[in-house]
Design a protein around this motif. Structure first.
Motif, PDB file in Angstrom:
ATOM      1  N   THR A  84     -16.137  58.959   3.320  1.00  0.00           N
ATOM      2  CA  THR A  84     -16.674  57.623   3.606  1.00  0.00           C
ATOM      3  C   THR A  84     -16.417  57.283   5.081  1.00  0.00           C
ATOM      4  O   THR A  84     -15.606  57.925   5.754  1.00  0.00           O
ATOM      5  CB  THR A  84     -16.027  56.534   2.717  1.00  0.00           C
ATOM      6  OG1 THR A  84     -14.614  56.549   2.956  1.00  0.00           O
ATOM      7  CG2 THR A  84     -16.302  56.774   1.259  1.00  0.00           C
ATOM      8  N   VAL A  85     -17.106  56.269   5.528  1.00  0.00           N
ATOM      9  CA  VAL A  85     -16.977  55.858   6.928  1.00  0.00           C
ATOM     10  C   VAL A  85     -16.404  54.453   6.964  1.00  0.00           C
ATOM     11  O   VAL A  85     -16.783  53.599   6.157  1.00  0.00           O
ATOM     12  CB  VAL A  85     -18.357  55.910   7.621  1.00  0.00           C
ATOM     13  CG1 VAL A  85     -18.287  55.320   9.019  1.00  0.00           C
ATOM     14  CG2 VAL A  85     -18.869  57.338   7.670  1.00  0.00           C
ATOM     15  N   ASN A  86     -15.494  54.241   7.895  1.00  0.00           N
ATOM     16  CA  ASN A  86     -14.860  52.934   8.021  1.00  0.00           C
ATOM     17  C   ASN A  86     -15.302  52.265   9.318  1.00  0.00           C
ATOM     18  O   ASN A  86     -15.046  52.778  10.400  1.00  0.00           O
ATOM     19  CB  ASN A  86     -13.338  53.127   8.022  1.00  0.00           C
ATOM     20  CG  ASN A  86     -12.616  51.877   8.449  1.00  0.00           C
ATOM     21  OD1 ASN A  86     -13.129  50.778   8.272  1.00  0.00           O
ATOM     22  ND2 ASN A  86     -11.431  52.051   9.012  1.00  0.00           N
ATOM     23  N   ILE A  87     -15.981  51.123   9.190  1.00  0.00           N
ATOM     24  CA  ILE A  87     -16.269  50.307  10.386  1.00  0.00           C
ATOM     25  C   ILE A  87     -15.098  49.338  10.495  1.00  0.00           C
ATOM     26  O   ILE A  87     -14.828  48.573   9.557  1.00  0.00           O
ATOM     27  CB  ILE A  87     -17.587  49.519  10.238  1.00  0.00           C
ATOM     28  CG1 ILE A  87     -18.754  50.456   9.869  1.00  0.00           C
ATOM     29  CG2 ILE A  87     -17.895  48.762  11.523  1.00  0.00           C
ATOM     30  CD1 ILE A  87     -20.052  49.710   9.583  1.00  0.00           C
ATOM     31  N   PHE A  88     -14.401  49.377  11.631  1.00  0.00           N
ATOM     32  CA  PHE A  88     -13.156  48.615  11.742  1.00  0.00           C
ATOM     33  C   PHE A  88     -13.423  47.157  12.146  1.00  0.00           C
ATOM     34  O   PHE A  88     -14.019  46.891  13.176  1.00  0.00           O
ATOM     35  CB  PHE A  88     -12.224  49.295  12.751  1.00  0.00           C
ATOM     36  CG  PHE A  88     -10.823  48.736  12.723  1.00  0.00           C
ATOM     37  CD1 PHE A  88     -10.019  48.912  11.609  1.00  0.00           C
ATOM     38  CD2 PHE A  88     -10.321  48.022  13.800  1.00  0.00           C
ATOM     39  CE1 PHE A  88      -8.735  48.387  11.557  1.00  0.00           C
ATOM     40  CE2 PHE A  88      -9.037  47.501  13.766  1.00  0.00           C
ATOM     41  CZ  PHE A  88      -8.244  47.686  12.643  1.00  0.00           C
ATOM     42  N   ARG A  89     -13.009  46.255  11.316  1.00  0.00           N
ATOM     43  CA  ARG A  89     -12.996  44.801  11.519  1.00  0.00           C
ATOM     44  C   ARG A  89     -14.333  44.199  12.025  1.00  0.00           C
ATOM     45  O   ARG A  89     -14.355  43.466  13.036  1.00  0.00           O
ATOM     46  CB  ARG A  89     -11.835  44.403  12.440  1.00  0.00           C
ATOM     47  CG  ARG A  89     -10.475  44.870  11.917  1.00  0.00           C
ATOM     48  CD  ARG A  89      -9.312  44.224  12.627  1.00  0.00           C
ATOM     49  NE  ARG A  89      -9.146  42.841  12.208  1.00  0.00           N
ATOM     50  CZ  ARG A  89      -8.154  42.051  12.614  1.00  0.00           C
ATOM     51  NH1 ARG A  89      -7.239  42.522  13.430  1.00  0.00           N
ATOM     52  NH2 ARG A  89      -8.057  40.805  12.216  1.00  0.00           N
ATOM     53  N   PRO A  90     -15.427  44.480  11.310  1.00  0.00           N
ATOM     54  CA  PRO A  90     -16.717  43.937  11.783  1.00  0.00           C
ATOM     55  C   PRO A  90     -16.778  42.411  11.781  1.00  0.00           C
ATOM     56  O   PRO A  90     -17.452  41.834  12.648  1.00  0.00           O
ATOM     57  CB  PRO A  90     -17.741  44.535  10.810  1.00  0.00           C
ATOM     58  CG  PRO A  90     -16.971  44.948   9.607  1.00  0.00           C
ATOM     59  CD  PRO A  90     -15.583  45.284  10.081  1.00  0.00           C
ATOM     60  N   HIS A  91     -16.059  41.763  10.824  1.00  0.00           N
ATOM     61  CA  HIS A  91     -16.085  40.286  10.814  1.00  0.00           C
ATOM     62  C   HIS A  91     -15.535  39.729  12.121  1.00  0.00           C
ATOM     63  O   HIS A  91     -16.101  38.828  12.723  1.00  0.00           O
ATOM     64  CB  HIS A  91     -15.246  39.726   9.655  1.00  0.00           C
ATOM     65  CG  HIS A  91     -15.844  39.951   8.303  1.00  0.00           C
ATOM     66  ND1 HIS A  91     -15.631  41.102   7.587  1.00  0.00           N
ATOM     67  CD2 HIS A  91     -16.662  39.175   7.550  1.00  0.00           C
ATOM     68  CE1 HIS A  91     -16.283  41.025   6.435  1.00  0.00           C
ATOM     69  NE2 HIS A  91     -16.918  39.874   6.385  1.00  0.00           N
ATOM     70  N   LYS A  92     -14.402  40.289  12.545  1.00  0.00           N
ATOM     71  CA  LYS A  92     -13.739  39.745  13.743  1.00  0.00           C
ATOM     72  C   LYS A  92     -14.558  40.075  14.999  1.00  0.00           C
ATOM     73  O   LYS A  92     -14.630  39.277  15.931  1.00  0.00           O
ATOM     74  CB  LYS A  92     -12.305  40.298  13.830  1.00  0.00           C
ATOM     75  CG  LYS A  92     -11.480  39.617  14.902  1.00  0.00           C
ATOM     76  CD  LYS A  92     -10.056  39.340  14.473  1.00  0.00           C
ATOM     77  CE  LYS A  92      -9.214  38.820  15.626  1.00  0.00           C
ATOM     78  NZ  LYS A  92      -9.355  37.383  15.876  1.00  0.00           N
ATOM     79  N   HIS A  93     -15.177  41.254  14.986  1.00  0.00           N
ATOM     80  CA  HIS A  93     -16.021  41.592  16.148  1.00  0.00           C
ATOM     81  C   HIS A  93     -17.234  40.649  16.224  1.00  0.00           C
ATOM     82  O   HIS A  93     -17.609  40.204  17.307  1.00  0.00           O
ATOM     83  CB  HIS A  93     -16.476  43.047  16.071  1.00  0.00           C
ATOM     84  CG  HIS A  93     -15.440  44.014  16.580  1.00  0.00           C
ATOM     85  ND1 HIS A  93     -15.177  44.177  17.922  1.00  0.00           N
ATOM     86  CD2 HIS A  93     -14.587  44.836  15.932  1.00  0.00           C
ATOM     87  CE1 HIS A  93     -14.211  45.077  18.070  1.00  0.00           C
ATOM     88  NE2 HIS A  93     -13.836  45.486  16.881  1.00  0.00           N
TER      89      HIS A  93
END
Ligand code: COI
Length: 356
Positions: A84-93
């Motif tokens: 799987t792929v993890n997009i790190f903290r998209p909400h905060k970005h």
């Protein structure tokens, strides 16, 4: 958390992946095969589309070129061992991107549009996500004014684009810094907290001067007195003084770094005391002289944790020892990487998991 992406895709007929040297991923050198685009017109965003990465046909009179209405974000995605792929903290970005957009009088982007766009683009170019240690897929969303007009005005048209780029570590070695006591990156009340293009363009000349003097980057100080530390180069800065992490408190001249926030959160949870407060250059120099200042490092999305080798203060070069695995900065970096790679539990829901 997963979501099915529904973005139309026009696939490239010539992938450049075979020409990409994944063993030598100089930051930003390679752009993945596809990009996502949407346009703002008549008060709304169009549906995003994914097309092959390539040149755009734009008016030389577009307002972003003349008056600087242009912002960006910098984020990362990681391929985990379970595929799987993890997009790190998209909400905060996205939260920060919308603050940048607001400061520059540009239209906001909804979380649904943002995450569907990211997910779709990452699915299309998932082969571009590097798997070697310390490597990741850097994600670069940008928004810029695209209206063709010479009058000084807020644009009525914008382009939203997302590019991705396989990257390795930003800095190959600890870097040398000079305390800046003449030039200013930004002032309180200005745009320092926003990721607008002009902040970076304006820093080029002072950085060029510092490089000519043998430094890699600048330790920026406040614009009024050049007495208090703001940030370093393109990152936040942290010091270890008396075993505590000490970092400048956020204000309108300092970028609200997502790596900064992640490292401080991990430090507090690990029992490392954290102080977010003003730090004067004089305090730094005194702490160096009395040997209570033991580490200094930059914290940012691109560089993650970047050890500082030297800081020039009042004409004297203060040297830091090499930050080994037992240093606070390396321990925090390792803990952050373990969360991102799914090795330790993600108790804060920082990881947005995409199933490819
Ligand atoms: C970041 O580390 O957050 C950045 O955006 C750095 C970039 C300007 C290369």
């Amino acid at each position: 958390m997963t979501l099915t992406a529904t973005v139309p895709v026009q696939k490239t007929t010539h992938s450049r992946i075979a020409e990409t040297d994944f063993n030598n991923l100089e930051f930003g050198k390679y752009i993945s095969d596809h990009m996502l685009m949407a346009d703002w017109a008549n008060g709304k965003w169009s549906e995003p589309v994914i097309v092959p990465f390539g040149d755009l046909k734009m008016s030389p009179a577009m307002l972003s070129l003349h008056y600087g209405q242009s912002i960006f974000e910098g984020m990362k995605a990681y391929k985990k061992s379970d595929g799987t792929v993890n997009i790190f903290r998209p909400h905060k970005h996205l939260d920060r991107m919308n603050k940048s957009l607001d400061r520059m009088c540009m239209p906001a982007i909804s979380f649904d549009m943002f995450i569907q766009s990211l997910q779709a683009l990452i699915e299309v170019d998932s082969e571009w996500i590097p798997t070697s240690e310390g490597a990741s897929l850097y994600i670069r969303p940008i928004v810029f004014a695209s209206e063709s007009r010479l009058g000084v005005k807020v644009s009525d048209h914008y382009k939203f684009i997302i590019l991705t780029s396989p990257v390795g570590p930003y800095y190959s070695k600890p870097f040398r810094l000079k305390v800046e006591d003449h030039f200013t990156r930004t002032a309180e009340g200005g745009t320092g907290f926003a990721k607008c293009a002009g902040n970076y363009g304006g820093a080029f000349y002072p950085t060029h001067v510092a490089k000519q003097e043998g430094f890699d980057q600048i330790l920026w100080t406040d614009s009024k007195e050049h007495k208090y530390i703001d940030e370093v180069g393109m990152m936040n800065v942290m010091f270890v003084i008396n075993g505590k992490i000490v970092t400048p408190n956020l204000n309108s001249a300092i970028l609200d770094g997502i790596t900064r926030d992640s490292l401080l959160t991990i430090a507090r949870e690990t029992g490392i005391p954290v102080e977010e407060r003003r730090i004067s250059i004089d305090e730094l120099e005194a702490a160096f002289k009395n040997k209570t200042l033991t580490e200094a490092f930059g914290a940012g999305t691109a560089a993650v944790v970047a050890p500082i080798a030297v800081i020039r203060i009042h004409g004297i070069d203060y040297q830091f020892p090499v930050a080994g695995p037992s240093s606070i900065q390396q321990k925090l970096k390792a803990k952050l990487m373990d969360i991102r790679m799914g090795i330790t539990p993600d108790t804060h829901n920082w990881n947005y998991i995409v199933k490819i």
